[in-house]
Design a protein around this motif. Structure first.
Motif, PDB file in Angstrom:
ATOM      1  N   LEU A 118       0.825  -1.213   0.000  1.00 47.12           N
ATOM      2  CA  LEU A 118       0.000   0.000   0.000  1.00 47.12           C
ATOM      3  C   LEU A 118       0.856   1.258   0.000  1.00 47.12           C
ATOM      4  CD1 LEU A 118      -2.975  -0.832   2.384  1.00 47.12           C
ATOM      5  CD2 LEU A 118      -3.047  -0.354  -0.061  1.00 47.12           C
ATOM      6  N   VAL A 119       1.924   1.237   0.810  1.00 52.09           N
ATOM      7  CA  VAL A 119       2.812   2.399   0.837  1.00 52.09           C
ATOM      8  C   VAL A 119       3.388   2.641  -0.553  1.00 52.09           C
ATOM      9  CG1 VAL A 119       5.012   3.279   1.704  1.00 52.09           C
ATOM     10  CG2 VAL A 119       3.395   2.215   3.271  1.00 52.09           C
ATOM     11  N   ASN A 120       3.804   1.553  -1.214  1.00 49.57           N
ATOM     12  CA  ASN A 120       4.348   1.692  -2.564  1.00 49.57           C
ATOM     13  C   ASN A 120       3.331   2.283  -3.526  1.00 49.57           C
ATOM     14  OD1 ASN A 120       7.128   0.794  -2.936  1.00 49.57           O
ATOM     15  ND2 ASN A 120       6.398  -1.033  -1.905  1.00 49.57           N
ATOM     16  N   PHE A 121       2.097   1.846  -3.387  1.00 51.60           N
ATOM     17  CA  PHE A 121       1.018   2.346  -4.238  1.00 51.60           C
ATOM     18  C   PHE A 121       0.825   3.849  -4.028  1.00 51.60           C
ATOM     19  CE2 PHE A 121      -3.644   3.016  -4.729  1.00 51.60           C
ATOM     20  CZ  PHE A 121      -3.717   2.801  -6.095  1.00 51.60           C
ATOM     21  N   LEU A 122       0.795   4.257  -2.753  1.00 47.25           N
ATOM     22  CA  LEU A 122       0.620   5.677  -2.454  1.00 47.25           C
ATOM     23  C   LEU A 122       1.781   6.505  -2.997  1.00 47.25           C
ATOM     24  CD1 LEU A 122      -0.817   5.594   1.175  1.00 47.25           C
ATOM     25  CD2 LEU A 122      -1.998   6.048  -0.973  1.00 47.25           C
ATOM     26  N   ALA A 123       2.999   5.948  -2.853  1.00 47.17           N
ATOM     27  CA  ALA A 123       4.167   6.674  -3.349  1.00 47.17           C
ATOM     28  C   ALA A 123       4.087   6.838  -4.864  1.00 47.17           C
ATOM     29  CB  ALA A 123       5.442   5.933  -2.973  1.00 47.17           C
ATOM     30  N   ASP A 124       3.602   5.803  -5.543  1.00 44.18           N
ATOM     31  CA  ASP A 124       3.428   5.883  -6.999  1.00 44.18           C
ATOM     32  C   ASP A 124       2.491   7.015  -7.364  1.00 44.18           C
ATOM     33  OD1 ASP A 124       5.025   4.144  -8.203  1.00 44.18           O
ATOM     34  OD2 ASP A 124       3.592   2.509  -8.374  1.00 44.18           O
ATOM     35  N   ILE A 125       1.367   7.078  -6.653  1.00 44.16           N
ATOM     36  CA  ILE A 125       0.385   8.126  -6.954  1.00 44.16           C
ATOM     37  C   ILE A 125       0.971   9.502  -6.666  1.00 44.16           C
ATOM     38  CG2 ILE A 125      -1.827   9.078  -6.235  1.00 44.16           C
ATOM     39  CD1 ILE A 125      -2.880   6.331  -5.987  1.00 44.16           C
ATOM     40  N   LEU A 126       1.671   9.606  -5.540  1.00 38.71           N
ATOM     41  CA  LEU A 126       2.284  10.886  -5.178  1.00 38.71           C
ATOM     42  C   LEU A 126       3.262  11.326  -6.261  1.00 38.71           C
ATOM     43  CD1 LEU A 126       2.817  13.152  -3.170  1.00 38.71           C
ATOM     44  CD2 LEU A 126       4.538  11.714  -2.088  1.00 38.71           C
ATOM     45  N   ASN A 127       4.098  10.380  -6.723  1.00 38.90           N
ATOM     46  CA  ASN A 127       5.078  10.725  -7.739  1.00 38.90           C
ATOM     47  C   ASN A 127       4.421  11.127  -9.052  1.00 38.90           C
ATOM     48  OD1 ASN A 127       7.538  10.885  -6.699  1.00 38.90           O
ATOM     49  ND2 ASN A 127       8.208   8.835  -7.238  1.00 38.90           N
ATOM     50  N   GLN A 128       3.287  10.526  -9.343  1.00 37.40           N
ATOM     51  CA  GLN A 128       2.601  10.921 -10.574  1.00 37.40           C
ATOM     52  C   GLN A 128       2.005  12.319 -10.441  1.00 37.40           C
ATOM     53  OE1 GLN A 128       0.038   7.934 -12.127  1.00 37.40           O
ATOM     54  NE2 GLN A 128       1.672   6.439 -12.180  1.00 37.40           N
ATOM     55  N   ARG A 129       1.688  12.709  -9.220  1.00 38.56           N
ATOM     56  CA  ARG A 129       1.233  14.078  -9.016  1.00 38.56           C
ATOM     57  C   ARG A 129       2.418  15.033  -9.191  1.00 38.56           C
ATOM     58  NH1 ARG A 129      -3.103  14.760  -9.630  1.00 38.56           N
ATOM     59  NH2 ARG A 129      -2.499  16.943  -9.669  1.00 38.56           N
ATOM     60  N   LEU A 130       3.592  14.598  -8.700  1.00 38.98           N
ATOM     61  CA  LEU A 130       4.754  15.479  -8.735  1.00 38.98           C
ATOM     62  C   LEU A 130       5.340  15.592 -10.134  1.00 38.98           C
ATOM     63  CD1 LEU A 130       6.585  14.380  -5.472  1.00 38.98           C
ATOM     64  CD2 LEU A 130       5.575  16.599  -5.917  1.00 38.98           C
ATOM     65  N   ASP A 131       5.409  14.479 -10.833  1.00 40.31           N
ATOM     66  CA  ASP A 131       6.035  14.490 -12.152  1.00 40.31           C
ATOM     67  C   ASP A 131       5.022  14.086 -13.214  1.00 40.31           C
ATOM     68  OD1 ASP A 131       7.455  14.265 -14.434  1.00 40.31           O
ATOM     69  OD2 ASP A 131       9.148  13.209 -13.533  1.00 40.31           O
ATOM     70  N   PRO A 132       4.519  15.080 -13.972  1.00 40.93           N
ATOM     71  CA  PRO A 132       3.465  14.782 -14.945  1.00 40.93           C
ATOM     72  C   PRO A 132       3.886  13.771 -16.000  1.00 40.93           C
ATOM     73  CG  PRO A 132       4.381  16.968 -15.287  1.00 40.93           C
ATOM     74  CD  PRO A 132       4.921  16.475 -13.991  1.00 40.93           C
ATOM     75  N   ARG A 133       5.196  13.638 -16.245  1.00 41.14           N
ATOM     76  CA  ARG A 133       5.622  12.701 -17.286  1.00 41.14           C
ATOM     77  C   ARG A 133       5.295  11.268 -16.909  1.00 41.14           C
ATOM     78  NH1 ARG A 133      11.625  14.575 -17.457  1.00 41.14           N
ATOM     79  NH2 ARG A 133      11.053  14.831 -15.304  1.00 41.14           N
ATOM     80  N   LEU A 134       5.264  10.985 -15.598  1.00 45.77           N
ATOM     81  CA  LEU A 134       4.983   9.618 -15.163  1.00 45.77           C
ATOM     82  C   LEU A 134       3.532   9.232 -15.400  1.00 45.77           C
ATOM     83  CD1 LEU A 134       6.919   9.578 -11.804  1.00 45.77           C
ATOM     84  CD2 LEU A 134       7.586   8.523 -13.932  1.00 45.77           C
ATOM     85  N   ARG A 135       2.668  10.248 -15.609  1.00 40.21           N
ATOM     86  CA  ARG A 135       1.253   9.938 -15.772  1.00 40.21           C
ATOM     87  C   ARG A 135       0.980   9.262 -17.101  1.00 40.21           C
ATOM     88  NH1 ARG A 135      -0.726  15.837 -13.946  1.00 40.21           N
ATOM     89  NH2 ARG A 135       0.649  15.892 -12.158  1.00 40.21           N
ATOM     90  N   LEU A 136       1.913   9.419 -18.033  1.00 37.19           N
ATOM     91  CA  LEU A 136       1.677   8.853 -19.364  1.00 37.19           C
ATOM     92  C   LEU A 136       1.777   7.343 -19.368  1.00 37.19           C
ATOM     93  CD1 LEU A 136       3.592  11.292 -21.687  1.00 37.19           C
ATOM     94  CD2 LEU A 136       1.136  10.956 -21.489  1.00 37.19           C
TER      95      LEU A 136
END
Lengths: 267, 315, 260
Positions: B296-314
């Motif tokens: 779960l922590v990993n999942f949250l970190a993934d979401i957080l990083n996608q908020r921080l870096d728009p390139r990861l959202r692709l």
């Protein structure tokens, strides 16, 4: 400038680690006192020239016991890195080199296992295997396989399509030869620091497990086991806990400085 | 983050949990030594062993038992402890909160300490400060968390009397005092991680400072500090968050071990006694729950990083 | 408006000067081309003019006068006041020159945020106007996009918008079209030309591409190994190059004649 710095870091680390390794090696054949000799009249002596690290609750010489303890810890850490390293390298090399479905499946499992901390994995194995020095090695070794396999796999997947591998293949080298003679030596820049980190983690894991009372048990002595003993007499004999802890810190520091120095050498 | 991404991540999480739970279950099936011996003692009669095996459900095929166990676990029922006359979930209830609280405090400490310190170290251009941070960090990283715990007990507890080691109170009884007590073990877990995270953040700031967009920021009249805070920080935090997520597993493991040092009755102590007693339903449950936390922590970190870096959202 | 006198630049770790005493002027409303191959010192010169050269890396002597004020003698703070307000830079690689995690809008209006006290809404209006000025459409939508969502040509327009938003006196364009497709290149050149015409903004255009320089610039300076070997009216230089280096450069341009 950078080159010099790297060398100093590596050299200092090497000196520290070598000193401690020397203590362990000497400890196998000779110690100042018998590490198990109980002298009732010499309980809790503070460090002095006679007893460098003082004595414990049974009047045993802590320095001698530390020498033996380092030996056990070293033995376990090396054994762990050996098992984890060999199996990890083989698994990582084959999956990374051949790829495919097996690779996918194994890496999925690997990901799942790394979602789980090494030490806890080892604890579970210990629960299955039972206590004792050799079971600790086996449990830690198995627990360390996934992380090694992952590092090696990444490297092999990267090297697989490089030109030198292609040309070796064109010249008719077999897969095994390419894997072990061509690619493996080229991954040492990543592999050696990873093994050093693994060694440190193994020292840490052994210390933690023995401290928790589910690792090495009497009559064996290891650094973690000594810390467990020492904690009970923290106020009467603080030197006990401090000396043993300091040795662990120095050992980990030395090896990590070596690894750091080597890692920088690659860039 | 698109819906598709979330669905994919959630599926991955479920797959991971299936694998972990399968192994957790498998591991305790292949071991020698039947739990019945532990419960009944070695002199039990064959009939009483068989009766107990039937009662515990050990006489049915492996996959049937796994499937049953996992469906029950999904409803919060992890079976009954072999040793205590309690269901596993009852046994875990209070203790899980304690461990999670400890882990959360430690995690918070790491974030709150390492990111400002890493930034401060990067803002300051004196080579001496830089070197001091490096050496200090190297040293702190080498100290095992449980040894820091021992030192804290010795120094803050026994010498300075800031807290009384061994008098942990459950957060359910007195939340405030519980948290204050937990600050010390949390610090023991956090310190080496703070040093690692700082090192990570500093090196990623160092890498970012050489990038082209930093030059652009300077060309618009930004000072070094403004460039660092407005442009570089967010870029540099992305790998740091990923790193923190990766170490989440170790932080959880750290909590389990440190509980022993500070005599906190959390999940870690329960795990140890259960391992010693071969109380496998408890061990299984703890393994699965801890893995779930990490995932779960990993999942949250993934979401957080996608908020921080728009390139990861692709992706 | 911009006058460079006897500029010398020497990197501390190099054994010879990167720029060995050059004189160059850019008048108001003029586009001057600075041509030379890589390593000739043209980019280093641009870095010094825009004060992006780290002071601890190189020794700089001579004078760089902007409206009579020597930029090399300014302290750090007053220099920062010029950067992005009086002098703006457009770089070669628009993809990497923009902050990947910041939306387009804030990057375009950044010079205003640094140098003026304009309220947020006003900054936004100006940024949108600047985006329109560089011929971009749907600017409201664009404002909230991230760099990776745009093409290279669009990004370079955005970079130019960010450079002109503060209405600088001088625009330094360091190979702004090199990384782009030929058709996009032509559009960007036209854009620069139009901005120069409409706003009277001076441009120092740095390039190794002689064709581009010939199309765009009224005057040209040719650099070789840290020296300006020839400078003058563009057509003049191209028709009757005097320095042997310039002659060789021009001879090396692929021409259409060969195709006929």
């Amino acid at each position: 400038m950078l080159l010099k710095q790297r060398n100093t870091s590596f050299r200092i680390g090497l000196c520290i680690a070598a000193c401690i390794a020397a203590m362990a090696l000497v400890g196998y054949v000779w110690t100042p006192y018998d590490p198990d000799m109980i002298i009732g009249s010499e309980k809790f002596l503070a460090p002095s020239l006679r007893h460098l690290f003082g004595t414990d609750n049974f009047g045993r010489d802590i320095f001698s016991r530390t020498m033996v303890g380092i030996g056990t810890t070293f033995f376990i850490a090396v054994g762990t890195v050996f098992i984890g390293g060999v199996v990890g390298i083989i698994v990582g090399a084959f999956t990374g080199y051949f790829g495919g479905v097996v690779d996918e499946v194994l890496m999925r499992i690997n990901d799942a296992l790394t979602a789980f901390p090494n030490i806890l994995l080892a604890l579970v194995f210990i629960a299955v295997l039972g206590f004792g020095k050799y079971n600790v090695i086996l449990a830690l070794g198995v627990a360390f396989i996934p992380s090694f396999a992952r590092v090696v796999r990444t490297e092999f997947a990267r090297h697989r399509n490089m030109n030198y591998v292609k040309s070796a293949r064109l010249m008719g080298a077999g897969h095994l030869r390419i894997i072990f003679r061509h690619i493996l030596p080229n991954t040492r820049g990543v592999l050696l620091p990873a093994l050093m980190i693994g060694f440190n983690n193994a020292v840490l894991a052994e210390a933690s497990m023995s401290y928790l009372g589910i690792g090495v048990s009497a009559p064996d002595v290891s650094l973690g086991y000594m810390l467990k003993e020492a904690q009970s007499y923290m106020l009467t004999a603080p030197w006990y806990v401090l000396c043993v802890g300091l040795v662990i810190v120095l050992l980990i520091l030395g090896v990590s400085m070596m690894g750091d120095g080597m890692g920088k050498g690659e860039k | 983050m698109t819906m598709k991404n979330i669905v994919k991540k959630v599926l991955m999480m479920i797959l991971t949990m299936v694998i972990v739970s399968f192994f957790a279950f498998l591991a305790f099936q292949i071991i020698p030594g039947d739990p019945t011996t532990k419960i009944l003692g070695s002199e039990a009669t064959a009939e009483s062993v068989a009766a107990l095996r039937a009662e515990l459900g050990l006489d049915r095929p492996f996959f049937v038992r796994y499937f049953e166990w996992i469906t029950n676990a999904l409803q919060g029922d992890f079976g009954r402890s072999y040793i205590y006359n309690m269901s596993v979930s009852e046994l875990l209830q209070g203790k899980l909160c304690v461990t999670m609280l400890l882990t959360a405090i430690a995690f918070l400490m790491i974030v709150v300490l390492s990111i400002p310190l890493g930034l401060a170290a990067a803002s300051c251009r004196s080579p001496w400060v830089d070197r001091a941070f490096t050496v200090l960090g190297q040293l702190v990283m080498a100290v095992p968390p449980f040894f820091i715990g021992i030192l804290l007990t010795l120094l803050c507890g026994l010498v300075l009397h800031w807290f009384d080691p061994g008098t942990f109170i459950s957060p359910a009884d007195d939340f405030g005092r519980s948290v204050v007590y937990l600050l010390y073990p949390a610090l023991a877990i956090a310190l080496p991680r703070v040093a690692m995270t700082m090192k990570m953040l500093r090196s990623s700031i160092g890498g970012e400072m050489n990038k082209d967009y930093v030059r652009t920021a300077y060309s618009r009249g930004n000072t070094r500090l403004a460039t660092l805070y407005r442009h570089v920080l967010r870029n540099a935090v992305v790998p740091t968050v990923a790193f923190l997520a990766m170490t989440a597993a170790d932080i959880v493991a750290g909590s389990v071990i440190i509980e022993q040092v500070f005599a906190i009755s959390g999940i870690g102590r329960l795990l140890l006694t259960s391992i010693s007693n071969r109380d496998f339903p408890v061990v299984q449950a703890i393994v699965v729950i801890l893995a779930l936390v990490v995932v779960l922590v990993n999942f949250l970190a993934d979401i957080l990083n996608q908020r921080l870096d728009p390139r990861l959202r692709l992706q | 408006m911009l006058e460079i006198h006897d500029l010398h630049i020497r990197f501390h770790d190099a054994d010879h000067e990167a720029v060995r005493g050059i004189d160059l002027t850019v008048d108001t409303g003029e586009i001057v081309g600075l041509v030379g191959e890589s390593g000739s010192g043209k980019t280093v010169t641009a870095m010094v003019i825009s004060s992006l050269m780290p002071l601890n890396k190189a020794a700089v002597t001579g004078a760089v006068l902007l409206d009579g004020e020597d930029l090399l003698k300014l302290d750090e703070k007053s220099m920062r006041k010029k950067q992005g307000s009086d002098i703006s830079v457009v770089f070669q690689e628009p993809m990497t020159a923009m902050n990947p995690v910041m939306r387009i809008g804030p990057q375009v209006e950044e010079a205003l945020r640094v140098h003026t006290d304009l309220p947020k809404t006003e900054r936004r209006q100006r940024a949108l106007q600047a985006l329109r000025d560089v011929d971009l459409d749907n600017v409201e939508e664009l404002y909230n996009k991230y760099p990776h969502q745009l093409s290279g040509g669009m990004l370079q327009r955005v970079m130019i918008a960010a450079a002109i938003v503060s209405e600088p006196k001088l625009l330094l364009a360091d190979e702004p079209t090199t990384a782009l497709d030929v058709t996009i290149q032509a559009q960007i050149l036209e854009l620069l030309q139009r901005l120069n015409r409409e706003r009277g903004m001076s441009i120092l255009f740095i390039s190794h591409n002689l064709n581009v320089v010939r199309k765009l610039c009224s005057r040209v300076a040719v650099m070789e190994k840290g020296l300006i070997v020839e400078q003058g009216d563009t057509e003049q230089v191209f028709r009757e190059p005097r320095a042997p280096y310039t002659q060789r450069l021009i001879a090396a341009i692929p021409t259409r004649k060969k195709l006929w």
